[in-house]
Design an enzyme around this catalytic site. Structure first.
Site, PDB file in Angstrom:
ATOM      1  N   PHE A   8      46.278  34.527  96.854  1.00  0.00           N
ATOM      2  CA  PHE A   8      45.647  34.550  95.538  1.00  0.00           C
ATOM      3  C   PHE A   8      44.577  33.464  95.512  1.00  0.00           C
ATOM      4  O   PHE A   8      44.644  32.501  96.287  1.00  0.00           O
ATOM      5  CB  PHE A   8      46.699  34.284  94.452  1.00  0.00           C
TER       6      PHE A   8
ATOM      7  N   GLN B 291      39.180  30.030  80.407  1.00  0.00           N
ATOM      8  CA  GLN B 291      38.951  30.740  81.667  1.00  0.00           C
ATOM      9  C   GLN B 291      38.455  32.167  81.450  1.00  0.00           C
ATOM     10  O   GLN B 291      39.047  32.921  80.684  1.00  0.00           O
ATOM     11  CB  GLN B 291      40.255  30.811  82.456  1.00  0.00           C
TER      12      GLN B 291
ATOM     13  N   HIS C 133      38.127  35.509  83.522  1.00  0.00           N
ATOM     14  CA  HIS C 133      38.583  36.143  84.761  1.00  0.00           C
ATOM     15  C   HIS C 133      37.431  36.987  85.294  1.00  0.00           C
ATOM     16  O   HIS C 133      36.793  37.714  84.529  1.00  0.00           O
ATOM     17  CB  HIS C 133      39.801  37.016  84.456  1.00  0.00           C
TER      18      HIS C 133
ATOM     19  N   LEU D  35      42.010  43.917  82.265  1.00  0.00           N
ATOM     20  CA  LEU D  35      42.059  43.161  83.515  1.00  0.00           C
ATOM     21  C   LEU D  35      42.313  44.030  84.737  1.00  0.00           C
ATOM     22  O   LEU D  35      43.172  44.896  84.724  1.00  0.00           O
ATOM     23  CB  LEU D  35      43.183  42.121  83.428  1.00  0.00           C
TER      24      LEU D  35
ATOM     25  N   GLU E 139      43.654  39.913  90.117  1.00  0.00           N
ATOM     26  CA  GLU E 139      43.146  39.265  91.323  1.00  0.00           C
ATOM     27  C   GLU E 139      43.938  39.705  92.559  1.00  0.00           C
ATOM     28  O   GLU E 139      43.480  39.539  93.697  1.00  0.00           O
ATOM     29  CB  GLU E 139      43.296  37.749  91.113  1.00  0.00           C
TER      30      GLU E 139
ATOM     31  N   ARG F 156      38.676  31.088  89.999  1.00  0.00           N
ATOM     32  CA  ARG F 156      38.052  32.025  89.057  1.00  0.00           C
ATOM     33  C   ARG F 156      36.773  31.504  88.419  1.00  0.00           C
ATOM     34  O   ARG F 156      35.859  32.277  88.146  1.00  0.00           O
ATOM     35  CB  ARG F 156      39.057  32.354  87.960  1.00  0.00           C
TER      36      ARG F 156
ATOM     37  N   HIS G 151      40.158  35.230  79.496  1.00  0.00           N
ATOM     38  CA  HIS G 151      41.486  35.489  80.047  1.00  0.00           C
ATOM     39  C   HIS G 151      42.539  34.468  79.649  1.00  0.00           C
ATOM     40  O   HIS G 151      43.682  34.816  79.374  1.00  0.00           O
ATOM     41  CB  HIS G 151      41.348  35.519  81.572  1.00  0.00           C
TER      42      HIS G 151
ATOM     43  N   ARG H  76      42.486  27.024  85.770  1.00  0.00           N
ATOM     44  CA  ARG H  76      43.812  27.376  86.288  1.00  0.00           C
ATOM     45  C   ARG H  76      43.687  28.302  87.493  1.00  0.00           C
ATOM     46  O   ARG H  76      42.856  29.211  87.491  1.00  0.00           O
ATOM     47  CB  ARG H  76      44.618  28.080  85.200  1.00  0.00           C
TER      48      ARG H  76
HETATM   49  C1  LIG Z   1      46.398  41.040  81.560  1.00  0.00           C
HETATM   50  C2  LIG Z   1      46.941  39.708  82.006  1.00  0.00           C
HETATM   51  C3  LIG Z   1      47.432  39.556  83.297  1.00  0.00           C
HETATM   52  C4  LIG Z   1      47.922  38.316  83.715  1.00  0.00           C
HETATM   53  N1  LIG Z   1      48.415  38.196  84.984  1.00  0.00           N
HETATM   54  C5  LIG Z   1      48.954  37.010  85.376  1.00  0.00           C
HETATM   55  C6  LIG Z   1      49.551  36.875  86.659  1.00  0.00           C
HETATM   56  O1  LIG Z   1      49.629  37.812  87.452  1.00  0.00           O
HETATM   57  N2  LIG Z   1      50.052  35.665  87.005  1.00  0.00           N
HETATM   58  C7  LIG Z   1      50.008  34.574  86.164  1.00  0.00           C
HETATM   59  O2  LIG Z   1      50.489  33.502  86.544  1.00  0.00           O
HETATM   60  N3  LIG Z   1      49.449  34.693  84.932  1.00  0.00           N
HETATM   61  C8  LIG Z   1      48.952  35.873  84.520  1.00  0.00           C
HETATM   62  N4  LIG Z   1      48.402  35.977  83.269  1.00  0.00           N
HETATM   63  C9  LIG Z   1      48.524  34.851  82.326  1.00  0.00           C
HETATM   64  C10 LIG Z   1      49.934  34.827  81.736  1.00  0.00           C
HETATM   65  O3  LIG Z   1      50.465  36.114  81.689  1.00  0.00           O
HETATM   66  C11 LIG Z   1      49.964  34.228  80.335  1.00  0.00           C
HETATM   67  O4  LIG Z   1      49.319  32.976  80.356  1.00  0.00           O
HETATM   68  C12 LIG Z   1      51.402  34.049  79.874  1.00  0.00           C
HETATM   69  O5  LIG Z   1      52.111  35.259  79.973  1.00  0.00           O
HETATM   70  C13 LIG Z   1      51.551  33.487  78.484  1.00  0.00           C
HETATM   71  O6  LIG Z   1      52.931  33.441  78.216  1.00  0.00           O
HETATM   72  P1  LIG Z   1      53.550  32.721  76.959  1.00  0.00           P
HETATM   73  O7  LIG Z   1      55.045  32.801  77.104  1.00  0.00           O
HETATM   74  O8  LIG Z   1      52.947  31.382  76.804  1.00  0.00           O
HETATM   75  O9  LIG Z   1      53.067  33.599  75.718  1.00  0.00           O
HETATM   76  P2  LIG Z   1      52.950  35.178  75.483  1.00  0.00           P
HETATM   77  O10 LIG Z   1      53.616  35.967  76.531  1.00  0.00           O
HETATM   78  O11 LIG Z   1      51.517  35.457  75.189  1.00  0.00           O
HETATM   79  O12 LIG Z   1      53.795  35.370  74.163  1.00  0.00           O
HETATM   80  C14 LIG Z   1      53.401  34.803  72.929  1.00  0.00           C
HETATM   81  C15 LIG Z   1      54.535  35.015  71.945  1.00  0.00           C
HETATM   82  O13 LIG Z   1      54.266  34.305  70.752  1.00  0.00           O
HETATM   83  C16 LIG Z   1      54.527  35.122  69.641  1.00  0.00           C
HETATM   84  N5  LIG Z   1      53.692  34.646  68.525  1.00  0.00           N
HETATM   85  C17 LIG Z   1      52.394  34.270  68.557  1.00  0.00           C
HETATM   86  N6  LIG Z   1      51.995  33.897  67.319  1.00  0.00           N
HETATM   87  C18 LIG Z   1      53.070  34.026  66.500  1.00  0.00           C
HETATM   88  C19 LIG Z   1      53.309  33.821  65.100  1.00  0.00           C
HETATM   89  N7  LIG Z   1      52.341  33.394  64.278  1.00  0.00           N
HETATM   90  N8  LIG Z   1      54.544  34.100  64.607  1.00  0.00           N
HETATM   91  C20 LIG Z   1      55.528  34.558  65.417  1.00  0.00           C
HETATM   92  N9  LIG Z   1      55.360  34.780  66.735  1.00  0.00           N
HETATM   93  C21 LIG Z   1      54.151  34.506  67.257  1.00  0.00           C
HETATM   94  C22 LIG Z   1      54.183  36.527  70.112  1.00  0.00           C
HETATM   95  O14 LIG Z   1      54.834  37.494  69.317  1.00  0.00           O
HETATM   96  C23 LIG Z   1      54.731  36.476  71.551  1.00  0.00           C
HETATM   97  O15 LIG Z   1      56.119  36.753  71.539  1.00  0.00           O
HETATM   98  C24 LIG Z   1      47.913  37.211  82.828  1.00  0.00           C
HETATM   99  C25 LIG Z   1      47.418  37.367  81.549  1.00  0.00           C
HETATM  100  C26 LIG Z   1      46.924  38.587  81.143  1.00  0.00           C
HETATM  101  C27 LIG Z   1      46.372  38.699  79.746  1.00  0.00           C
END
Ligand SMILES: Cc1cc2nc3c(=O)[nH]c(=O)nc-3n(C[C@H](O)[C@H](O)[C@H](O)COP(=O)(O)OP(=O)(O)OC[C@H]3O[C@@H](n4cnc5c(N)ncnc54)[C@H](O)[C@@H]3O)c2cc1C
Length: 583
Positions: free
Chosen positions: A125, A245, A247, A257, A260, A291, A357, A399
């Protein structure tokens, strides 16, 4: 134990700890806290629809299953990838603890892809290298291209088994602070529109990112930066919010997306004349450079007229991989491309351009998820944060791919343990006296608002100006314009009107709350970017194109006290002195 009282309009739930957000960070923390405490997760979307489920490519850890690897190399790559802005003490924790975190996931039941020896398979990666930068290394563990999905589903199963309470489709509106301690949150139930209070000894924010502030993004509709607004409203600063960032490979025009992992498996980027242009920008890592570098290279090609057909995109060429490999290793990507672009990626190249991203900045925490309120690391008792909304800071100014998922499980887990310990040692604070009345009043006011502006109009203007002037290339004039425009839009928001006044599943109401959160976050981003007069990682100033360690090797902190205030704090450098970044 769940204790409920209050009338139907203002239900009060009581738990030891509340986690806001059901992505991988939130669920990992909740599982840890649930070992000794009564914990509840509150999520505005159904838990399993959190954006973490969309992660495709993989999760980084130096298991060394395919070739030699070491946590020191992982640490070095992360620090160099961050353009030396990451705090090295916490990067060391990340890199050292990553392999164990992967095995914990494996024992929980995550179905990782396997290599021929039956070990967890790994692929290269961007920015991950062997022997301090010599060549790409296979460090990303994966489950075909559904890595986030399978981790999310496994954690959700485990939370059900461990008795974690989950409140789905409840929107959190504010943090409750009493005597400088966080003692809960307020929210409303999207299905009924009724307001609710969650009273607890500790709260953790795991609300994810804010890509929806920009017109083109890979992020889901829920990524609206609510946690940033909750924090800043409660007097907590935001750290390094200028680092956003882009992507390199979003589907042109849509931003969806293309992982990568496609380049990890051997895909290459080509400009309008079919040239593999990354060889000119990053002779060693080429298409697998970090990136920020690849996104700038793509936009430079486009600006200099070498886009495909002179247009504003370039090609991601996966044809050399062949249909069988694509179906086996990248089935989701293949299906996205067929659905959204209408081409078969084993036969035709894919039109791509950079898409917003990930945000490197966020709510400042220490390595145990404790939220910090200033440059002296004063804690906000009872408040924790982890995941994309937090800034530990392990990603600094940029990142590396696959380092978010590992950040979520390592620091989500550590925050969960720290929160459980705090809960055991503390008593339940009183709720602020006016909590219920203020909540109902504010909510009713918004529902009954009768101005001239519409949510969609303000949001569209914000997304356009952020995309045009606060994305990959920036300068002083553009950023000043963004800041003025965001402040105008905040004023316009004060003159909002909702067409729908009912409480049941009123999406317009939810979008209005999200818009307010995005405007607050965007203002902090634009101000932080305007003040940082250098180029570092994802923050590129055309008027200050060089990195300037003498003046700017420091973290930005922006807080809300009679307007936005800026402060700075030093970067922790342990093993690796800042050097020029060559790939
Ligand atoms: C398409 C895509 C592909 C990716 N691929 C990769 C990868 O292969 N490898 C990697 O390392 N990273 C990857 N990333 C980045 C990574 O997935 C994210 O940074 C990460 O999943 C964020 O996780 P989190 O637990 O912080 O929040 P999230 O999974 O975004 O969850 C946020 C949570 O907060 C809750 N929430 C938000 N606001 C409120 C509110 N006001 N009230 C109640 N609940 C709320 C939502 O309901 C949700 O449950 C990718 C990102 C994307 C968008």
């Amino acid at each position: 134990m769940v204790f409920v009282h209050g009338d139907a309009r203002n239900m009060i739930h009581q738990h030891d700890a509340i986690v806001v957000g059901a992505g991988i960070a939130g669920l990992t923390a909740a599982l840890k806290t649930a070992e000794t405490c009564d914990v509840a997760v509150v999520s505005k979307v159904h838990a399993t629809r959190s954006h973490s489920g969309a992660a495709q490519g993989g999760i980084a850890a130096s298991l060394g299953n395919e070739e030699d690897d070491s946590w020191e190399w992982h640490m070095f790559d992360t620090v160099k990838g961050s353009d030396y802005l990451a705090d090295q003490d916490v990067v060391e924790i990340l890199a050292r603890e990553a392999p164990r975190a992967i095995y914990v996931l494996e024992y929980m039941g995550v179905p990782f892809s396997r290599n021929k020896e039956g070990k967890i398979a790994q692929r290269p990666f961007g920015g991950h290298t062997i022997n301090f930068g010599e060549a790409p290394v296979k460090r990303a563990c994966y489950a075909s291209d559904r890595t986030g999905r399978v981790i999310m589903d496994t954690l959700y199963d485990q939370c059900s088994v461990q008795g974690v309470n989950i409140y789905n489709e409840v929107f959190v509106i504010s943090l409750l602070i009493s005597d400088s301690r966080c003692c809960g949150v307020t929210g409303y139930d999207l299905a009924t529109g009724e307001t609710e209070i969650f009273h607890a000894k500790a709260v953790m924010l795991a609300t994810g990112g804010c890509g929806r502030i920009f017109r083109t993004t890979s992020n889901g509709y829920a990524s609206t930066g609510d946690g940033f607004a909750l924090a800043i409203d409660a007097g907590v600063p935001l750290e390094d919010m200028e680092f956003i960032q882009f992507h390199p490979t979003g589907i042109h025009g849509l931003g969806v997306l293309i992982s990568e992992a496609t380049r990890g498996e051997g895909g290459v980027l080509r400009n309008g004349s079919g040239e593999r242009f990354m060889e000119r920008y990053a002779p060693t890592l080429k298409d697998l450079a970090p990136r920020d570098i690849v996104s700038r290279a793509i936009l430079t090609e486009i600006q200099e007229g070498r886009g495909v057909g002179g247009s504003d995109y370039i090609h991601l060429d996966l044809t050399a991989l062949g249909r069988q490999r694509l179906e086996q290793k990248l089935p989701e990507v293949t299906s996205f491309v067929t659905t959204y672009v209408g081409v078969d990626p084993s036969e035709s190249p894919i039109p791509v351009a950079p898409t917003c991203h990930y945000i490197m900045g966020g709510i400042p925490t220490d390595g145990d998820g404790q939220v910090l309120t200033d440059e002296k690391a004063t804690p906000m008792l009872g408040l924790y944060a982890a995941g994309e909304c937090a800034c530990v800071s392990v990603h600094g100014a940029n990142r590396l791919g696959c380092n978010s998922l590992i950040d979520l499980v390592v620091f989500g887990g550590r925050a969960g343990i720290a929160m459980a310990k705090y809960v055991k040692e503390t008593t339940l604070p009183q709720l602020p006296q006016d909590a219920e009345a203020t909540l109902s009043r504010g909510f009713d006011c918004l529902l009954e608002s009768n101005g001239k502006e519409r949510v969609s109009g303000i949001r569209g203007k914000m997304q356009r100006v952020m995309m045009e002037k606060c994305s990959v290339f920036r300068d002083r004039k553009g950023l000043k314009h963004v800041l003025d425009e965001i402040r105008n839009l905040k004023r316009a928001y004060g003159n909002l009107s909702l067409t729908h006044k009912e409480r049941t599943f009123n999406y317009e109401l939810e979008e209005a709350l999200e818009l307010e959160n995005m405007l607050k976050t965007a203002e902090v981003m634009a101000l932080s970017a305007l003040k940082r007069e250098e180029s570092r990682g994802a923050h590129h100033r055309s008027d200050f194109p060089e990195r300037n360690d003498e003046s700017w090797l420091k973290h930005t902190l922006v807080s809300q006290t009679k307007g936005l205030q800026l402060r700075y704090k030093p970067v922790t450098v342990t093993r690796f002195q800042p050097k020029e970044r060559r790939y």
